[in-house]
Design an enzyme around this catalytic site. Structure first.
Site, mmCIF file in Angstrom:
data_model
loop_
_atom_site.group_PDB
_atom_site.id
_atom_site.type_symbol
_atom_site.label_atom_id
_atom_site.label_comp_id
_atom_site.label_asym_id
_atom_site.label_seq_id
_atom_site.Cartn_x
_atom_site.Cartn_y
_atom_site.Cartn_z
ATOM 1 N N ASP A 299 16.807 -0.375 34.510
ATOM 2 C CA ASP A 299 17.000 0.749 33.604
ATOM 3 C C ASP A 299 18.236 0.468 32.754
ATOM 4 O OD1 ASP A 299 14.909 1.967 34.871
ATOM 5 O OD2 ASP A 299 16.038 3.694 35.591
ATOM 6 N N ASP B 238 20.445 2.502 31.863
ATOM 7 C CA ASP B 238 21.572 3.399 32.157
ATOM 8 C C ASP B 238 22.219 3.150 33.511
ATOM 9 O OD1 ASP B 238 19.567 4.371 33.796
ATOM 10 O OD2 ASP B 238 19.232 6.204 32.627
ATOM 11 N N TRP C 218 6.966 10.049 32.537
ATOM 12 C CA TRP C 218 7.944 9.825 33.595
ATOM 13 C C TRP C 218 7.304 9.895 34.989
ATOM 14 C CZ3 TRP C 218 9.842 12.261 37.852
ATOM 15 C CH2 TRP C 218 11.072 11.790 38.365
ATOM 16 N N GLU D 120 5.542 5.209 38.601
ATOM 17 C CA GLU D 120 5.328 3.765 38.449
ATOM 18 C C GLU D 120 6.153 2.956 39.450
ATOM 19 O OE1 GLU D 120 7.592 5.318 36.717
ATOM 20 O OE2 GLU D 120 9.243 3.909 36.898
ATOM 21 N N ASP D 121 7.343 3.439 39.780
ATOM 22 C CA ASP D 121 8.176 2.707 40.747
ATOM 23 C C ASP D 121 7.548 2.732 42.145
ATOM 24 O OD1 ASP D 121 8.667 5.463 40.737
ATOM 25 O OD2 ASP D 121 10.802 5.261 41.148
ATOM 26 N N MET E 277 24.919 5.927 37.161
ATOM 27 C CA MET E 277 23.981 6.136 36.059
ATOM 28 C C MET E 277 24.637 6.991 34.984
ATOM 29 S SD MET E 277 20.040 7.598 35.974
ATOM 30 C CE MET E 277 20.377 9.286 35.554
ATOM 31 N N HIS F 124 22.216 11.841 31.653
ATOM 32 C CA HIS F 124 21.356 12.076 30.488
ATOM 33 C C HIS F 124 20.302 13.118 30.804
ATOM 34 C CE1 HIS F 124 17.918 9.975 32.277
ATOM 35 N NE2 HIS F 124 18.778 9.101 32.753
ATOM 36 N N ARG G 249 16.209 14.279 30.174
ATOM 37 C CA ARG G 249 14.933 13.590 30.004
ATOM 38 C C ARG G 249 14.668 13.404 28.513
ATOM 39 N NH1 ARG G 249 11.165 14.151 33.849
ATOM 40 N NH2 ARG G 249 12.935 13.932 35.228
HETATM 41 C C1 UD2 Z 1 14.108 7.210 37.418
HETATM 42 C C2 UD2 Z 1 14.235 5.807 37.972
HETATM 43 C C3 UD2 Z 1 13.496 4.835 37.044
HETATM 44 C C4 UD2 Z 1 12.070 5.226 36.839
HETATM 45 C C5 UD2 Z 1 11.995 6.679 36.381
HETATM 46 C C6 UD2 Z 1 10.600 7.216 36.381
HETATM 47 C C7 UD2 Z 1 16.517 6.095 38.738
HETATM 48 C C8 UD2 Z 1 17.909 5.780 38.424
HETATM 49 N N1 UD2 Z 1 15.628 5.450 37.987
HETATM 50 O O1 UD2 Z 1 14.853 7.212 36.216
HETATM 51 O O2 UD2 Z 1 13.573 3.524 37.553
HETATM 52 O O3 UD2 Z 1 11.340 5.017 38.024
HETATM 53 O O4 UD2 Z 1 12.747 7.555 37.225
HETATM 54 O O5 UD2 Z 1 9.852 6.748 35.303
HETATM 55 O O6 UD2 Z 1 16.212 6.892 39.600
HETATM 56 N N2 UD2 Z 1 13.865 4.774 28.713
HETATM 57 C C9 UD2 Z 1 14.324 4.607 27.402
HETATM 58 N N3 UD2 Z 1 14.011 5.524 26.453
HETATM 59 C C10 UD2 Z 1 13.261 6.627 26.730
HETATM 60 C C11 UD2 Z 1 12.809 6.806 28.051
HETATM 61 C C12 UD2 Z 1 13.142 5.878 29.032
HETATM 62 O O7 UD2 Z 1 15.017 3.623 27.098
HETATM 63 O O8 UD2 Z 1 13.019 7.430 25.815
HETATM 64 C C13 UD2 Z 1 14.100 3.701 29.721
HETATM 65 C C14 UD2 Z 1 15.561 3.499 30.047
HETATM 66 O O9 UD2 Z 1 15.767 2.161 30.427
HETATM 67 C C15 UD2 Z 1 15.707 4.445 31.223
HETATM 68 C C16 UD2 Z 1 14.408 4.192 31.986
HETATM 69 O O10 UD2 Z 1 13.442 4.037 30.960
HETATM 70 O O11 UD2 Z 1 16.854 4.173 31.990
HETATM 71 C C17 UD2 Z 1 14.006 5.286 32.965
HETATM 72 O O12 UD2 Z 1 13.976 6.559 32.314
HETATM 73 P P1 UD2 Z 1 15.036 7.712 32.664
HETATM 74 O O13 UD2 Z 1 16.385 7.124 32.744
HETATM 75 O O14 UD2 Z 1 14.835 8.827 31.714
HETATM 76 O O15 UD2 Z 1 14.513 8.223 34.066
HETATM 77 P P2 UD2 Z 1 15.359 8.497 35.423
HETATM 78 O O16 UD2 Z 1 16.810 8.397 35.222
HETATM 79 O O17 UD2 Z 1 14.841 9.722 36.058
HETATM 80 MN MN MN Z 2 18.075 7.299 33.948
#
Ligand code: UD2
Ligand code: MN
Length: 287
Positions: free
Chosen positions: A137, A139, A199, A202-203, A229, A232, A234
């Protein structure tokens, strides 16, 4: 270029191998996000050491770790600056032969993290004979440089202790955030699913692919595996998809057809700067 590739290969014959444990690691690191970085600041220390496209290999020893770092991406440049600022020095200290690939989802359609990572795998291999892939990711920044961005005997889950989960695994089978798979491990599981739009899920699908193929999960300990992290909301066009969790009960049947063998996308552009290779891909996203 061809000439560069050849120059890259040359030291392999003359240099001794890098030590198995990189000798100049710091251990735990200080990481701060409440500050807007300039690109100049990000480039300053590392750019003289890097080659075009965010590539590096040690000059004084032969690194056996040919690692492509794949970052699924859209519209997160502030996060990307933090990532590059912190990660390049760490990756240099880890003595990797590496390249950084930012895989940008073209257009405004629904985001698809896993499909972007599949495209990143294919595109990185067109550039260099990578043997190991770290999927990160944008972030997530490690808080300890002993968390090695390389591949292990089993697929590795690296982000085991994130600040947002109180430095614990949210659940035992969690595989999100940052992971590494060797080329062989990745191909064994037919890569990642292409069908998880939006969202979530997939993981967990990737975790199941690994387990269903008789492999286990390798992890650093919870001290070494700490991450921070960037906070941010969604993003737009990446809402939690209520269809995704239900797909997990079918992974065992779907993984053979849905993966690297069914991947379809088109490359819109490839732009290299000193810090990374930017690959803009059209993955045929629904609205
Ligand atoms: C969690 C998981 C992530 C993934 C996701 C579900 C953590 C830290 N990570 O992330 O691995 O499984 O849930 O899909 O728990 N991104 C962009 N632009 C966008 C949307 C996403 O660049 O508009 C990329 C970016 O690298 C981001 C990653 O996709 O870090 C995951 O998206 P997120 O950070 O919004 O989701 P998060 O933090 O819940
Ligand atoms: Mn994130």
């Amino acid at each position: 270029t061809k000439a560069n590739e050849e120059k890259n290969e040359e030291p392999a014959k003359t240099l001794g191998p890098c030590p198995d444990t990189p000798p100049n690691l710091f251990g735990s690191l200080h990481v701060e996000f409440d500050y807007k970085r300039s690109w100049d600041e990000v480039r300053k220390e590392v750019s003289p050491l890097l080659q075009e496209g965010g590539r590096y290999k040690p000059l004084d020893c032969f690194s056996k770790h040919k690692v492509a770092i794949i970052i699924p991406f859209r519209n997160r440049y502030e996060h990307l600056k933090h990532w590059l600022y912190y990660l390049h020095p760490i990756l240099l200290r880890q003595q990797l032969d590496y390249g950084v690939y930012v895989i940008n989802q073209y257009g405004e359609g629904t985001f698809n993290r896993a499909k972007l990572m599949n495209a990143g795998y294919v595109e990185a291999l067109k550039e260099y004979d990578y043997k190991c892939f770290v999927f990160s990711d944008v972030d997530l920044i490690p808080l300890d440089d002993r968390n090695l961005y390389r591949c292990f005997d089993n697929p590795r889950h690296m982000a085991v202790a994130m600040d947002k989960f109180n430095y614990e695994l949210p659940y035992n089978t969690f595989f999100g955030g940052v992971s590494s798979l060797s080329k062989d491990q990745f191909l064994t599981i037919n890569g990642f699913p292409n069908t998880y739009w939006g969202w979530g899920g997939e993981d967990d699908d990737i975790y199941r692919r690994v387990i269903f193929h008789g492999m286990s999960i390798s992890r650093p300990d919870s001290m070494t595996g700490k991450y921070k992290m960037v906070k941010h909301e969604r993003d737009l066009h990446n809402k939690a998809n209520p269809l995704n969790p239900g797909k997990l009960s079918k992974t065992r049947q779907t993984m053979a057809e849905d993966g690297i063998n069914s991947l379809k996308y088109t490359v819109k552009e490839i732009v290299k700067n000193v810090l990374y290779t930017f690959i803009n891909v059209d993955i045929n996203a629904p609205k």
